[in-house]
Motif scaffolding. Structure first.
Motif, PDB file in Angstrom:
ATOM      1  N   PHE A   7       9.984  34.849   1.386  1.00  0.00           N
ATOM      2  CA  PHE A   7       8.866  33.926   1.250  1.00  0.00           C
ATOM      3  C   PHE A   7       7.606  34.590   1.811  1.00  0.00           C
ATOM      4  CE2 PHE A   7      10.830  33.207   5.353  1.00  0.00           C
ATOM      5  CZ  PHE A   7       9.764  33.102   6.220  1.00  0.00           C
ATOM      6  N   LYS A   8       6.448  34.060   1.402  1.00  0.00           N
ATOM      7  CA  LYS A   8       5.166  34.641   1.830  1.00  0.00           C
ATOM      8  C   LYS A   8       4.333  33.704   2.684  1.00  0.00           C
ATOM      9  CE  LYS A   8       4.662  37.857  -2.045  1.00  0.00           C
ATOM     10  NZ  LYS A   8       3.790  38.307  -3.163  1.00  0.00           N
ATOM     11  N   ALA A   9       4.740  32.431   2.764  1.00  0.00           N
ATOM     12  CA  ALA A   9       3.943  31.468   3.530  1.00  0.00           C
ATOM     13  C   ALA A   9       4.842  30.377   4.096  1.00  0.00           C
ATOM     14  CB  ALA A   9       2.861  30.840   2.654  1.00  0.00           C
ATOM     15  N   ILE A  10       4.410  29.832   5.225  1.00  0.00           N
ATOM     16  CA  ILE A  10       5.064  28.677   5.843  1.00  0.00           C
ATOM     17  C   ILE A  10       4.140  27.482   5.682  1.00  0.00           C
ATOM     18  CG2 ILE A  10       6.062  27.705   7.934  1.00  0.00           C
ATOM     19  CD1 ILE A  10       6.281  30.594   8.999  1.00  0.00           C
ATOM     20  N   LEU A  11       4.669  26.407   5.135  1.00  0.00           N
ATOM     21  CA  LEU A  11       3.921  25.166   5.001  1.00  0.00           C
ATOM     22  C   LEU A  11       4.488  24.160   5.999  1.00  0.00           C
ATOM     23  CD1 LEU A  11       3.700  24.872   1.103  1.00  0.00           C
ATOM     24  CD2 LEU A  11       2.339  26.267   2.673  1.00  0.00           C
ATOM     25  N   TRP A  12       3.662  23.741   6.934  1.00  0.00           N
ATOM     26  CA  TRP A  12       4.087  22.858   8.020  1.00  0.00           C
ATOM     27  C   TRP A  12       3.679  21.412   7.746  1.00  0.00           C
ATOM     28  CZ3 TRP A  12       6.517  24.704  12.491  1.00  0.00           C
ATOM     29  CH2 TRP A  12       6.478  26.092  12.705  1.00  0.00           C
ATOM     30  N   ASP A  13       4.598  20.504   7.946  1.00  0.00           N
ATOM     31  CA  ASP A  13       4.222  19.109   8.126  1.00  0.00           C
ATOM     32  C   ASP A  13       3.534  18.999   9.489  1.00  0.00           C
ATOM     33  OD1 ASP A  13       4.338  16.174   7.840  1.00  0.00           O
ATOM     34  OD2 ASP A  13       5.832  16.316   9.435  1.00  0.00           O
ATOM     35  N   MET A  14       2.708  17.969   9.673  1.00  0.00           N
ATOM     36  CA  MET A  14       2.027  17.812  10.964  1.00  0.00           C
ATOM     37  C   MET A  14       2.723  16.816  11.884  1.00  0.00           C
ATOM     38  SD  MET A  14      -0.217  18.298  13.273  1.00  0.00           S
ATOM     39  CE  MET A  14      -1.583  19.304  12.702  1.00  0.00           C
ATOM     40  N   ASP A  15       2.709  15.529  11.520  1.00  0.00           N
ATOM     41  CA  ASP A  15       3.178  14.482  12.425  1.00  0.00           C
ATOM     42  C   ASP A  15       4.691  14.547  12.625  1.00  0.00           C
ATOM     43  OD1 ASP A  15       0.698  12.961  13.008  1.00  0.00           O
ATOM     44  OD2 ASP A  15       0.673  12.750  10.837  1.00  0.00           O
ATOM     45  N   GLY A  16       5.087  14.762  13.860  1.00  0.00           N
ATOM     46  CA  GLY A  16       6.500  14.858  14.191  1.00  0.00           C
ATOM     47  C   GLY A  16       7.053  16.257  14.098  1.00  0.00           C
ATOM     48  N   THR A  17       6.364  17.139  13.366  1.00  0.00           N
ATOM     49  CA  THR A  17       6.826  18.523  13.198  1.00  0.00           C
ATOM     50  C   THR A  17       6.030  19.455  14.106  1.00  0.00           C
ATOM     51  OG1 THR A  17       7.458  18.072  10.911  1.00  0.00           O
ATOM     52  CG2 THR A  17       7.236  20.377  11.542  1.00  0.00           C
ATOM     53  N   LEU A  18       4.718  19.486  13.919  1.00  0.00           N
ATOM     54  CA  LEU A  18       3.859  20.263  14.821  1.00  0.00           C
ATOM     55  C   LEU A  18       3.374  19.412  15.991  1.00  0.00           C
ATOM     56  CD1 LEU A  18       1.654  22.391  12.400  1.00  0.00           C
ATOM     57  CD2 LEU A  18       3.174  23.283  14.161  1.00  0.00           C
ATOM     58  N   ALA A  19       3.030  18.173  15.699  1.00  0.00           N
ATOM     59  CA  ALA A  19       2.489  17.279  16.730  1.00  0.00           C
ATOM     60  C   ALA A  19       3.505  16.214  17.114  1.00  0.00           C
ATOM     61  CB  ALA A  19       1.215  16.599  16.221  1.00  0.00           C
ATOM     62  N   ASP A  20       3.605  15.944  18.393  1.00  0.00           N
ATOM     63  CA  ASP A  20       4.467  14.870  18.888  1.00  0.00           C
ATOM     64  C   ASP A  20       3.674  13.565  18.794  1.00  0.00           C
ATOM     65  OD1 ASP A  20       6.467  13.420  20.051  1.00  0.00           O
ATOM     66  OD2 ASP A  20       6.165  14.208  22.078  1.00  0.00           O
ATOM     67  N   SER A  21       3.457  13.130  17.560  1.00  0.00           N
ATOM     68  CA  SER A  21       2.484  12.067  17.300  1.00  0.00           C
ATOM     69  C   SER A  21       3.090  10.794  16.723  1.00  0.00           C
ATOM     70  CB  SER A  21       1.418  12.584  16.328  1.00  0.00           C
ATOM     71  OG  SER A  21       2.022  13.074  15.145  1.00  0.00           O
ATOM     72  N   GLU A  22       4.384  10.768  16.493  1.00  0.00           N
ATOM     73  CA  GLU A  22       4.977   9.580  15.873  1.00  0.00           C
ATOM     74  C   GLU A  22       4.778   8.338  16.733  1.00  0.00           C
ATOM     75  OE1 GLU A  22       5.984   9.313  12.909  1.00  0.00           O
ATOM     76  OE2 GLU A  22       6.184  11.409  12.313  1.00  0.00           O
ATOM     77  N   ALA A  23       4.895   8.485  18.068  1.00  0.00           N
ATOM     78  CA  ALA A  23       4.715   7.330  18.956  1.00  0.00           C
ATOM     79  C   ALA A  23       3.281   6.803  18.880  1.00  0.00           C
ATOM     80  CB  ALA A  23       5.060   7.722  20.391  1.00  0.00           C
ATOM     81  N   LEU A  24       2.324   7.706  18.736  1.00  0.00           N
ATOM     82  CA  LEU A  24       0.929   7.286  18.631  1.00  0.00           C
ATOM     83  C   LEU A  24       0.687   6.544  17.323  1.00  0.00           C
ATOM     84  CD1 LEU A  24      -1.962   7.185  19.615  1.00  0.00           C
ATOM     85  CD2 LEU A  24      -2.283   9.539  18.783  1.00  0.00           C
ATOM     86  N   HIS A  25       1.243   7.022  16.225  1.00  0.00           N
ATOM     87  CA  HIS A  25       1.114   6.316  14.946  1.00  0.00           C
ATOM     88  C   HIS A  25       1.708   4.912  15.047  1.00  0.00           C
ATOM     89  CE1 HIS A  25      -0.631   9.167  12.119  1.00  0.00           C
ATOM     90  NE2 HIS A  25       0.078  10.127  12.680  1.00  0.00           N
TER      91      HIS A  25
END
Length: 223
Positions: A7-25
């Motif tokens: 593969f040539k690129a990584i595509l990241w989800d943000m909420d819950g994957t990069l950011a611990d943001s589910e509780a804030l949502h």
């Protein structure tokens, strides 16, 4: 050392994957419901996990008999989120892998079901702002995850064929979007119970090191 990757690129989800943001949502949802006279709590999380703001609004209107305008609803939640995002933390280990991939020279993009406003707040909180970063928000597509359009859009912007990208996701909804786009998926759930919900085509990783190994990032694996 030359590392062979398919593969040539990584595509990241943000909420819950990069950011611990589910509780804030979830907290912003509870606050907007309270604003409209509805008392709710953590029981809503499984119902909203991985969904767009528009879908969550429709779900709550149907579930609680609300007729609130989407624009006003979204603006209230966004204000609450921006205020809370100041203390947002990355998911443990995620930023280490992201930065290791950057050191390795891999292209990366972020693909979120959140609005552009919230995505930018997350990027700022995690210190991932970069003028060259490709990112796709709910404002950039006609149909969010689980439709493939967000991931197809990211591949297009990176000038890659979908099969040249690998996706990191914490939600089954996001994984389905990436699979539909023809991409390989690394599913990084929060727990074993969550792992059972993913499509069989997704490869489960359970830790920062397993994720790094699946991405063939030896600089992190040897730390």
């Amino acid at each position: 050392m030359t590392v062979n990757r398919d593969f040539k690129a990584i595509l990241w989800d943000m909420d819950g994957t990069l950011a611990d943001s589910e509780a804030l949502h979830l907290r912003t949802l509870i606050l907007v419901l309270a604003h409209h006279g509805v008392e709710a709590g953590d029981e809503l999380h499984p119902l909203i996990f991985g969904k767009t703001g528009r879908e969550v609004h429709a779900l709550c209107c149907e579930r609680f008999g609300l007729s609130t305008d989407l624009a006003a609803w979204s603006a209230f939640r966004a204000r609450c989120y921006i205020e809370g995002a100041r203390s947002l933390e990355p998911r443990p280990g995620a930023r280490n892998v992201y930065r290791a991939a950057k050191r390795a020279g891999l292209a990366q993009a972020i693909v979120s079901n959140s609005s552009r406003m919230l995505l930018e707040a997350n990027l700022n909180a995690l210190d991932l702002q970069d003028p060259q970063l490709v990112s796709v928000s709910a404002n950039d597509v006609r149909a969010g995850k689980p439709e493939p359009e967000p991931y197809e859009r990211a591949a297009y912007l990176l000038r890659l064929h979908p099969n040249q990208a690998i996706v990191v996701e914490d939600s089954p909804t996001g994984a389905l979007a990436a699979i539909a786009a023809g991409m390989r998926v690394l599913a990084w759930p929060l727990d074993d119970a969550g792992a059972a919900l993913f499509h069989p085509a997704a490869q489960i990783v359970r830790s920062e090191r397993e994720l790094a190994a699946a991405l063939n990032l030896p600089s992190l694996m040897t730390n």
